[in-house]
Design an enzyme around this catalytic site. Structure first.
Site, short mmCIF file in Angstrom:
data_model
loop_
_atom_site.label_atom_id
_atom_site.label_comp_id
_atom_site.label_asym_id
_atom_site.label_seq_id
_atom_site.Cartn_x
_atom_site.Cartn_y
_atom_site.Cartn_z
N LYS A 178 -6.49 -5.40 1.74
CA LYS A 178 -7.04 -5.95 2.96
C LYS A 178 -6.94 -4.96 4.12
O LYS A 178 -7.65 -5.04 5.09
CB LYS A 178 -6.25 -7.21 3.35
CG LYS A 178 -6.38 -8.36 2.39
CD LYS A 178 -5.55 -9.55 2.94
CE LYS A 178 -5.51 -10.72 2.03
NZ LYS A 178 -4.63 -11.79 2.58
N ILE A 220 -3.91 3.60 4.80
CA ILE A 220 -2.79 4.51 5.05
C ILE A 220 -2.29 5.13 3.75
O ILE A 220 -2.30 4.48 2.70
CB ILE A 220 -1.65 3.74 5.78
CG1 ILE A 220 -0.51 4.67 6.20
CG2 ILE A 220 -1.13 2.59 4.98
CD1 ILE A 220 0.47 4.01 7.18
N ASP A 269 1.13 6.70 2.20
CA ASP A 269 2.56 6.81 2.46
C ASP A 269 3.18 7.58 1.28
O ASP A 269 3.33 8.79 1.32
CB ASP A 269 3.12 5.39 2.61
CG ASP A 269 4.60 5.36 2.96
OD1 ASP A 269 5.23 6.42 2.92
OD2 ASP A 269 5.12 4.27 3.25
N GLY A 306 1.61 7.81 -1.53
CA GLY A 306 0.43 8.36 -2.19
C GLY A 306 0.13 7.66 -3.52
O GLY A 306 -0.90 7.91 -4.13
N LYS A 342 7.11 5.82 10.41
CA LYS A 342 7.58 4.55 10.97
C LYS A 342 6.69 3.45 10.44
O LYS A 342 5.51 3.71 10.14
CB LYS A 342 7.49 4.59 12.50
CG LYS A 342 8.50 5.54 13.11
CD LYS A 342 8.36 5.61 14.60
CE LYS A 342 9.41 6.56 15.16
NZ LYS A 342 9.08 7.05 16.49
P1 5GP Z 1 1.52 4.16 -0.76
O1 5GP Z 1 1.09 3.71 -2.12
O2 5GP Z 1 0.83 5.41 -0.27
O3 5GP Z 1 3.01 4.24 -0.65
O4 5GP Z 1 1.20 3.01 0.25
C1 5GP Z 1 -0.05 2.59 0.53
C2 5GP Z 1 -0.06 1.14 0.97
O5 5GP Z 1 1.21 0.73 1.48
C3 5GP Z 1 -1.01 0.97 2.11
O6 5GP Z 1 -2.31 0.68 1.66
C4 5GP Z 1 -0.39 -0.16 2.92
O7 5GP Z 1 -0.83 -1.39 2.42
C5 5GP Z 1 1.09 -0.04 2.67
N1 5GP Z 1 1.81 0.68 3.77
C6 5GP Z 1 2.37 1.90 3.74
N2 5GP Z 1 2.93 2.21 4.92
C7 5GP Z 1 2.72 1.15 5.73
C8 5GP Z 1 3.05 0.88 7.10
O8 5GP Z 1 3.66 1.65 7.86
N3 5GP Z 1 2.66 -0.33 7.58
C9 5GP Z 1 1.98 -1.24 6.82
N4 5GP Z 1 1.65 -2.38 7.40
N5 5GP Z 1 1.65 -1.01 5.53
C10 5GP Z 1 2.01 0.19 5.00
#
Ligand code: 5GP
Length: 213
Positions: A66, A131, A133, A135, A181
């Site tokens: 979403k 985003i 984070d 990856g 953050k």
């Molecule tokens: P990754 O798989 O790269 O760790 O994370 C991606 C997903 O984690 C993003 O699509 C998002 O839904 C969630 N996410 C990562 N960091 C944040 C953050 O700082 N705030 C929020 N609300 N969601 C995050």
């Protein structure tokens, strides 16, 4: 011209009280980090960069729900303007990916709406996500798209966190690089709250829950 990055400094915080924030979020936010106006300006330029790089080819835009719903809508509008003279139309598709609970990555990535991915076979696909984070989400999604048989992929991200990735993924177009953050707003949530917020903010919920404030 090479794409310039917009890097938000670690200590960059704007006072919540200086912005128009819905009353239901009173006391929930500690700072505004990126305002709606700044996002709008940046997305306009990002769309031009995307068009310049990809050109007039037929393009399928994939919205990762979403979290990217607001970014996706803004980007599609700006891309339509940027591609005004383009003879090929853009298409839009939607999938849902879940990987976070509360403020923690679960490491388990669930992709919902896989039948929509089959429609992307042999197409140029721009994956639009909120985003990056760790990856892991993007990595899993890109691998799934390759298995589906897409022609080529690019990624457009609203935010890229300045953290070491678990997995290195292609981040082709990034609107903002942000500090490590937890942020909310402009589509991003904390337990489904704050998605409707127009600005990207830092959330205070965790601090309060732990009585750190
Ligand atoms: P990754 O798989 O790269 O760790 O994370 C991606 C997903 O984690 C993003 O699509 C998002 O839904 C969630 N996410 C990562 N960091 C944040 C953050 O700082 N705030 C929020 N609300 N969601 C995050």
């Amino acid at each position: 011209m090479a794409q310039a990055r917009v890097v938000i400094p670690d200590d960059f915080e704007l006072p919540v009280g200086a912005f128009d924030i819905p009353r239901c979020y009173d006391g929930d936010l500690s700072a505004v980090v990126i305002s709606e106006g700044m996002i709008k300006d940046r997305v306009r330029r990002l769309a031009k960069d995307i068009h310049q790089t990809i050109g007039d080819e037929p393009l399928a835009l994939l919205c990762v729900l979403k979290g990217s719903y607001k970014f996706f809508t803004a980007l599609v509008d700006e891309l339509s303007n940027a591609r005004y003279n383009c003879p090929e139309p853009m298409t839009v598709d939607f999938i849902r990916v879940r990987s976070y609970e509360d403020q923690a990555s679960t490491g388990k990535i669930e992709i919902m709406g896989m039948s929509n991915l089959n429609e992307l076979k042999d197409k140029n696909v721009l994956v639009v996500d909120d985003i990056s984070d760790t990856g892991r989400t993007l990595d899993k999604l890109l691998k799934t798209l390759i298995e589906t048989g897409v022609k080529k992929t690019w990624t457009a991200l609203l935010l890229s966190k300045k953290v070491k990735r678990f997995v290195e993924v292609a981040e082709d177009f990034v609107a903002f690089d942000i500090p490590d953050k937890f942020i909310v707003g402009y589509g991003l949530d904390y337990n489904q709250k704050f998605r409707d917020l127009n600005h990207i903010c830092m959330d205070d919920t965790n601090l309060k829950a732990n009585n750190i404030q």
